[in-house]
Enzyme design. Structure first.
Site, short mmCIF file in Angstrom:
data_model
loop_
_atom_site.label_atom_id
_atom_site.label_comp_id
_atom_site.label_asym_id
_atom_site.label_seq_id
_atom_site.Cartn_x
_atom_site.Cartn_y
_atom_site.Cartn_z
N CYS A 164 0.72 -1.22 -0.01
CA CYS A 164 -0.26 -0.10 0.02
C CYS A 164 0.69 1.29 -0.13
CB CYS A 164 -1.07 0.00 1.13
SG CYS A 164 -1.98 -1.26 1.14
N HIS A 304 -1.97 7.98 6.26
CA HIS A 304 -2.58 6.75 5.57
C HIS A 304 -3.71 6.30 6.13
CE1 HIS A 304 -1.69 3.02 3.54
NE2 HIS A 304 -1.85 2.38 4.76
N GLU A 315 0.55 5.28 13.51
CA GLU A 315 0.75 6.57 12.55
C GLU A 315 0.65 7.58 13.45
OE1 GLU A 315 -0.18 8.39 8.31
OE2 GLU A 315 -1.50 6.75 9.28
N LYS A 336 -9.12 8.53 3.00
CA LYS A 336 -9.68 7.08 2.97
C LYS A 336 -11.23 6.88 3.52
CE LYS A 336 -5.36 4.64 2.66
NZ LYS A 336 -4.29 5.72 2.83
N HIS A 341 -9.72 2.24 0.68
CA HIS A 341 -8.23 2.03 0.59
C HIS A 341 -7.93 1.36 -0.68
CE1 HIS A 341 -4.42 1.42 1.37
NE2 HIS A 341 -4.35 0.43 2.51
N PHE A 402 1.81 -3.47 4.00
CA PHE A 402 2.36 -4.90 4.13
C PHE A 402 3.85 -5.16 4.05
CE2 PHE A 402 -2.16 -7.13 4.19
CZ PHE A 402 -2.48 -6.21 5.32
#
Length: 414
Positions: A164, A304, A315, A336, A341, A402
């Site tokens: 991502c 994010h 984050e 998002k 996403h 990931f």
């Protein structure tokens, strides 16, 4: 002496709109792109909704031959790239084609093609029934290849994959190649077509996605105490990055400048972000240092923040580490909450949101977040519910993936 790099073209294909203008209007209006999945019957899955494209007909953009030899993720890439190239207004006939490149990203590549072809093989009782287009359609580099072929661009051409964080990786690489003088123009961004049974099923089995099947539009709620996972989205975002002097010489419209970008690794877990945000904090600081800025200079931070219990807090911890406990005046948000996403395409459409915030001096809202997680310091400033008119000279976009990938890009008004 490194060259300056600017953005001269934008293209978007998103759950909120099939071009940049509509996408931005709906972002500012706080609309949600989430609804029950229509692409296939998802009634047996834990998660049964996603952010699909709306009122989009690919045959309006590509002919039958192009459709036959491309996967959906490549088709999305071509549509977004077409808009960005047209928006930029550069003419191939007036340039050396070797000065124009493509650096594109996709986290999954041709998942739809792979799934269809393997299923077809299984139904054939072991008899080979694979299409001759199988491999070219599903390999993840084909989007960049097809953009090159479609437009005659003969410069740098490859694909990045960092889950991502993929789009920001692509943007960062384009930024670096241009400032090193290895290209005049690079079309960059990312595309993803992950609303398939295998993709939705896989993420569902991980319990990574929200299961609010009775209320999809309010499911993505970054930072909220009741967040329960992300909402899948699909689409593409494209940016034309260009050498500043070249853009000025041809009289191009310049949206903003790319001033810094960085990547680090968490080296922590296959899917979870580092709880203290160590890798993310280092990437943010490196991107700011390269820009000659500090966190105090950032007016808008598009986080994010996918609406997962662990990820959102890590984050926040990364941001606090960068600030070294000083007061943070940066306005924080997560688009998002509206788009869902888009995996490998997330960074691209969020970069566009950051750039448009600079152009319009408006910060899009974070919808659905009603009660902030009590673990989040009340000194942080979020844009919730409604868009905010705000002076935005510097915007930063965060992406994480990931495997522990952290990718950060900083944009500044020219």
């Amino acid at each position: 002496m490194l060259n300056r790099v600017v953005i001269t073209g934008l293209g978007a294909l998103t759950p909120l709109g099939n071009n940049v203008k509509t996408y931005w209007q709906n972002l500012v209006a706080g609309k949600s792109g989430a609804a029950t999945i229509t692409r296939f019957d998802a009634s047996l899955f834990r998660t049964q909704f996603a952010c699909e494209l709306k009122d989009f007909n690919i045959t309006d953009h590509l002919d039958k031959a192009e459709l036959k030899r491309t996967d959906t993720f490549t088709q999305y890439a071509l549509v977004a790239a077409d808009e960005a190239i047209k928006d930029s207004g550069f003419e191939l006939s007036k340039m050396d084609p070797f000065d124009i490149g493509i650096i594109w990203g996709s986290g999954q590549g041709g998942m739809e093609t792979f799934e269809e072809q393997v299923t077809e093989y299984a139904r054939g009782n072991g008899q080979p029934r694979f299409s001759p287009f199988f491999v070219p359609k599903f390999i993840s580099n084909m989007a960049s290849g097809m953009i090159s072929i479609r437009n005659g661009f003969m410069g740098i051409n490859y694909t990045t994959v960092s889950a991502c964080a993929t789009s920001n990786t692509a943007i960062m690489d384009a930024f670096n190649y241009i400032r090193l003088g290895k290209a005049k123009i690079i079309v960059t961004g990312g595309s993803e077509a992950p609303i398939t049974p295998a993709s939705i099923g896989g993420f569902s089995s991980m319990k990574a996605m929200s299961a609010r099947n009775d209320d999809p539009q309010h499911a993505s709620r970054p930072f909220d105490i009741d967040r329960d996972g992300f909402v899948m989205g699909e689409g593409a975002g494209a940016l034309v990055l260009e050498d500043y002097d070249h853009a000025v010489a041809r009289g191009a419209h310049i949206y903003a400048e790319v001033t810094g970008a960085s990547m680090t690794a968490d080296a922590y877990h296959m899917t979870a972000t580092h709880p203290e945000g160590l890798g993310a904090a280092r990437a943010m600081q490196q991107a700011l240092t390269e820009s000659g800025l500090s966190i105090e200079d950032v007016d808008y931070l598009n986080m994010h923040a996918t609406s997962t219990p662990v990820g959102d807090l890590s984050e926040i911890n990364a941001l606090l580490a960068v600030s070294k406990n000083k007061e943070i005046k940066t306005i924080i948000g997560s688009t998002k909450s509206m788009t869902g996403h888009l995996l490998g395409a997330a960074g691209a459409i969020e970069a566009i949101a950051a750039i448009k915030s600079i152009e319009n001096q408006v910060i899009p809202p974070t919808i659905n977040t009603t009660t902030l997680d009590p673990a989040i310091p009340d000194t942080l400033k979020f844009v919730l519910k409604d868009a905010m008119d705000h002076k935005v000279k510097v915007a930063m976009s965060n992406t994480f993936g990931f495997g522990g990938h952290n990718g950060i890009v900083v944009f500044k008004a020219i």
